[in-house]
Design an enzyme around this catalytic site. Structure first.
Site, PDB file in Angstrom:
ATOM      1  N   CYS A   1      44.743  57.793   4.116  1.00  0.00           N
ATOM      2  CA  CYS A   1      46.111  58.322   4.264  1.00  0.00           C
ATOM      3  C   CYS A   1      47.056  57.366   4.991  1.00  0.00           C
ATOM      4  O   CYS A   1      48.263  57.578   4.982  1.00  0.00           O
ATOM      5  CB  CYS A   1      46.080  59.667   4.972  1.00  0.00           C
ATOM      6  SG  CYS A   1      45.039  60.855   4.126  1.00  0.00           S
TER       7      CYS A   1
ATOM      8  N   HIS B   1      52.973  61.006   7.713  1.00  0.00           N
ATOM      9  CA  HIS B   1      52.009  61.419   6.694  1.00  0.00           C
ATOM     10  C   HIS B   1      51.994  62.947   6.669  1.00  0.00           C
ATOM     11  O   HIS B   1      51.923  63.601   7.710  1.00  0.00           O
ATOM     12  CB  HIS B   1      50.627  60.868   7.049  1.00  0.00           C
ATOM     13  CG  HIS B   1      49.529  61.451   6.225  1.00  0.00           C
ATOM     14  ND1 HIS B   1      49.623  61.584   4.855  1.00  0.00           N
ATOM     15  CD2 HIS B   1      48.310  61.957   6.569  1.00  0.00           C
ATOM     16  CE1 HIS B   1      48.519  62.140   4.394  1.00  0.00           C
ATOM     17  NE2 HIS B   1      47.711  62.378   5.409  1.00  0.00           N
TER      18      HIS B   1
ATOM     19  N   ASN C   1      48.694  67.656   1.001  1.00  0.00           N
ATOM     20  CA  ASN C   1      48.372  66.328   1.528  1.00  0.00           C
ATOM     21  C   ASN C   1      48.034  65.415   0.346  1.00  0.00           C
ATOM     22  O   ASN C   1      46.995  65.578  -0.292  1.00  0.00           O
ATOM     23  CB  ASN C   1      47.180  66.452   2.488  1.00  0.00           C
ATOM     24  CG  ASN C   1      46.752  65.121   3.082  1.00  0.00           C
ATOM     25  OD1 ASN C   1      47.167  64.059   2.634  1.00  0.00           O
ATOM     26  ND2 ASN C   1      45.896  65.184   4.085  1.00  0.00           N
TER      27      ASN C   1
HETATM   28  N1  ACO Z   1      40.967  80.236   3.832  1.00  0.00           N
HETATM   29  C1  ACO Z   1      40.595  81.193   4.700  1.00  0.00           C
HETATM   30  N2  ACO Z   1      39.865  80.948   5.805  1.00  0.00           N
HETATM   31  C2  ACO Z   1      39.494  79.686   6.022  1.00  0.00           C
HETATM   32  C3  ACO Z   1      39.839  78.626   5.154  1.00  0.00           C
HETATM   33  C4  ACO Z   1      40.611  78.942   4.018  1.00  0.00           C
HETATM   34  N3  ACO Z   1      41.001  78.017   3.122  1.00  0.00           N
HETATM   35  N4  ACO Z   1      39.339  77.487   5.641  1.00  0.00           N
HETATM   36  C5  ACO Z   1      38.690  77.789   6.781  1.00  0.00           C
HETATM   37  N5  ACO Z   1      38.791  79.106   7.017  1.00  0.00           N
HETATM   38  C6  ACO Z   1      38.230  79.873   8.127  1.00  0.00           C
HETATM   39  C7  ACO Z   1      37.027  79.205   8.754  1.00  0.00           C
HETATM   40  O1  ACO Z   1      35.864  79.488   8.031  1.00  0.00           O
HETATM   41  C8  ACO Z   1      37.032  79.803  10.126  1.00  0.00           C
HETATM   42  O2  ACO Z   1      36.451  81.081  10.043  1.00  0.00           O
HETATM   43  P1  ACO Z   1      35.480  81.636  11.216  1.00  0.00           P
HETATM   44  O3  ACO Z   1      36.346  81.654  12.446  1.00  0.00           O
HETATM   45  O4  ACO Z   1      35.084  82.970  10.719  1.00  0.00           O
HETATM   46  O5  ACO Z   1      34.383  80.637  11.303  1.00  0.00           O
HETATM   47  C9  ACO Z   1      38.509  79.993  10.441  1.00  0.00           C
HETATM   48  O6  ACO Z   1      39.200  79.919   9.174  1.00  0.00           O
HETATM   49  C10 ACO Z   1      39.081  78.934  11.352  1.00  0.00           C
HETATM   50  O7  ACO Z   1      38.659  77.663  10.905  1.00  0.00           O
HETATM   51  P2  ACO Z   1      39.089  76.370  11.679  1.00  0.00           P
HETATM   52  O8  ACO Z   1      38.436  75.187  11.047  1.00  0.00           O
HETATM   53  O9  ACO Z   1      38.907  76.590  13.143  1.00  0.00           O
HETATM   54  O10 ACO Z   1      40.656  76.355  11.375  1.00  0.00           O
HETATM   55  P3  ACO Z   1      41.762  75.404  11.967  1.00  0.00           P
HETATM   56  O11 ACO Z   1      42.790  76.191  12.645  1.00  0.00           O
HETATM   57  O12 ACO Z   1      41.155  74.209  12.684  1.00  0.00           O
HETATM   58  O13 ACO Z   1      42.432  74.849  10.643  1.00  0.00           O
HETATM   59  C11 ACO Z   1      42.470  72.867   9.289  1.00  0.00           C
HETATM   60  C12 ACO Z   1      41.655  74.092   9.727  1.00  0.00           C
HETATM   61  C13 ACO Z   1      43.697  73.356   8.552  1.00  0.00           C
HETATM   62  C14 ACO Z   1      41.609  72.033   8.345  1.00  0.00           C
HETATM   63  C15 ACO Z   1      42.895  72.056  10.515  1.00  0.00           C
HETATM   64  O14 ACO Z   1      41.784  71.791  11.349  1.00  0.00           O
HETATM   65  C16 ACO Z   1      43.532  70.765  10.155  1.00  0.00           C
HETATM   66  O15 ACO Z   1      44.591  70.730   9.568  1.00  0.00           O
HETATM   67  N6  ACO Z   1      42.937  69.625  10.510  1.00  0.00           N
HETATM   68  C17 ACO Z   1      43.480  68.338  10.182  1.00  0.00           C
HETATM   69  C18 ACO Z   1      43.181  68.050   8.747  1.00  0.00           C
HETATM   70  C19 ACO Z   1      43.940  66.853   8.247  1.00  0.00           C
HETATM   71  O16 ACO Z   1      45.044  66.620   8.624  1.00  0.00           O
HETATM   72  N7  ACO Z   1      43.286  66.125   7.362  1.00  0.00           N
HETATM   73  C20 ACO Z   1      43.873  65.037   6.717  1.00  0.00           C
HETATM   74  C21 ACO Z   1      43.700  63.779   7.446  1.00  0.00           C
HETATM   75  S1  ACO Z   1      44.312  62.484   6.523  1.00  0.00           S
HETATM   76  C22 ACO Z   1      43.153  61.853   5.427  1.00  0.00           C
HETATM   77  O17 ACO Z   1      42.718  60.745   5.608  1.00  0.00           O
HETATM   78  C23 ACO Z   1      42.652  62.624   4.262  1.00  0.00           C
END
Ligand code: ACO
Length: 339
Positions: free
Chosen positions: A129, A266, A296
């Site tokens: 990214c 990004h 993304n």
């Molecule tokens: N729909 C519904 N529930 C979901 C989903 C979904 N799509 N995905 C996860 N959950 C659930 C999980 O299972 C978890 O449930 P539990 O509490 O019963 O175990 C709950 O939601 C919370 O999950 P978390 O992982 O704690 O959620 P978080 O608030 O951290 O959000 C996310 C997850 C959106 C992925 C966040 O961590 C994030 O944005 N991280 C950065 C990701 C990013 O920017 N990546 C790109 C980097 S750039 C590159 O090089 C590709």
């Protein structure tokens, strides 16, 4: 007189097929997996993304973005002596997507009765990214030392091809697209227009938190060829390194955040973008946001957002932009550019 790499045109392209969060809910339901529009919007800010059709590749999106950027710059492909494509989803193992793009742009030019672009330098950069930031940094350096005069820098990705649609924690986050800029060498007194400073970094120890751990061996894909991410670890690391890179790039340009008209980060997650803007003490009204529409799109997200902001009339000539990216590797970086 100082030599600068000036952005003289922008362009972008999205696949025709759009998927709303509602479409993702329906798609995952066919696999017995639950998600919801509320969860996706609240955690990420994403409402929509685009997925490419079978038989189309990153180079097809790159081609459309470049044709548009060349048009905006009033340039022909024969005027370009350097093509850099930032992608983690190339058409083939080799040759590079940049050389495939050069061929497609040249064939289209020749069909219109224009000269071909064959003979320019063309290569890919792979920084996930942060790829567009890396590509701009390399093109800027080559233009400054005089080894290129006009460059196409492109981010093009088809992440829909490397998603695991059984993993709701990743597959709802990404989309496909491409964005491009034309850079031209120019000389002025004073600061710009052009790229004013760059700052890029990597730390390979973070590979496990964001990777696609598959490879090709003996004619087979070995390992898992889909994206794996520890979202919370990525989130925590992203905000800190983006702040550091932004501050370093600003210091190198002799500027502070007060001098910035637009932050174009990004587009991974609205909460990362809000967190970075807060740390840099930039109001959200100065942040270009397209993650809601595109998801993304990895290396494509910054040039897509830039082109969107130019077309909307948000970004104006003379304004100063702070571009910043973070991605797998881990890689990160920032660029300060005056339009
Ligand atoms: N729909 C519904 N529930 C979901 C989903 C979904 N799509 N995905 C996860 N959950 C659930 C999980 O299972 C978890 O449930 P539990 O509490 O019963 O175990 C709950 O939601 C919370 O999950 P978390 O992982 O704690 O959620 P978080 O608030 O951290 O959000 C996310 C997850 C959106 C992925 C966040 O961590 C994030 O944005 N991280 C950065 C990701 C990013 O920017 N990546 C790109 C980097 S750039 C590159 O090089 C590709």
């Amino acid at each position: 007189m100082t030599r600068y790499a000036k952005i003289i045109g922008t362009g972008s392209a999205l696949p025709a097929k759009a998927l709303s969060n509602g479409d993702m809910v329906a798609l995952l339901a066919t696999k017995g997996i639950e998600t919801s529009d509320e969860w996706i919007v609240e955690r990420t800010g994403i409402r929509n993304r685009h997925f490419i059709e079978d038989g189309q590749y990153a180079s097809d999106l790159a081609f459309a973005a470049c044709e548009s950027a060349l048009g905006a710059a009033a340039c022909k492909i024969a005027d370009i002596d350097l093509i850099i494509v930032a992608t983690s989803t190339p058409d083939m193992v080799f040759p590079s997507t940049a050389t495939i793009l050069q061929r497609k742009l040249s064939e289209a030019a020749v069909a219109r009765g224009e000269p071909s672009g064959a003979g320019s330098a063309a290569f890919d950069v792979q920084a996930v990214c942060s790829g567009f930031i890396y590509g701009l940094t390399v093109a800027d350096a080559m233009i400054k030392v005089g080894s290129a005069r006009r460059a196409l820098v492109v981010g093009a990705e088809v992440f829909s091809r490397i998603l695991d649609f059984n993993d709701r924690t990743t597959c709802v986050l990404f989309g496909d697209g491409a964005g491009a800029v034309v850079l031209e060498a120019c000389e002025h007194e004073g600061q710009g227009p052009g790229i004013l400073s760059t700052d890029i970094h990597a730390d390979g120890k973070y590979t496990p938190i964001l990777c696609v751990p598959g490879w090709v061996a003996g004619g087979q894909v070995t390992g898992d060829p889909t994206l794996k991410m520890d979202g919370q670890a990525v989130f925590k690391l992203a905000v800190g390194v983006l702040e550091d890179a932004a501050k370093t790039a600003l210091a190198r340009a002799g500027m502070s955040t007060q001098d910035i008209d637009w932050l174009i980060p990004h587009q991974a997650n609205i909460r990362i973008m809000q967190g970075t803007a807060r740390k840099l003490k930039l109001p959200l009204s100065k942040v270009v946001v397209t993650v809601d529409q595109h998801g993304n799109t990895s290396a494509a997200s910054i040039p897509l957002a830039l082109d969107h902001a130019v077309k909307q009339g948000q970004v104006q000539p003379g304004q100063t932009l702070l571009l910043e990216g973070v991605g797998g590797g881990f890689t990160w970086g920032a660029v300060v550019v005056r339009m």
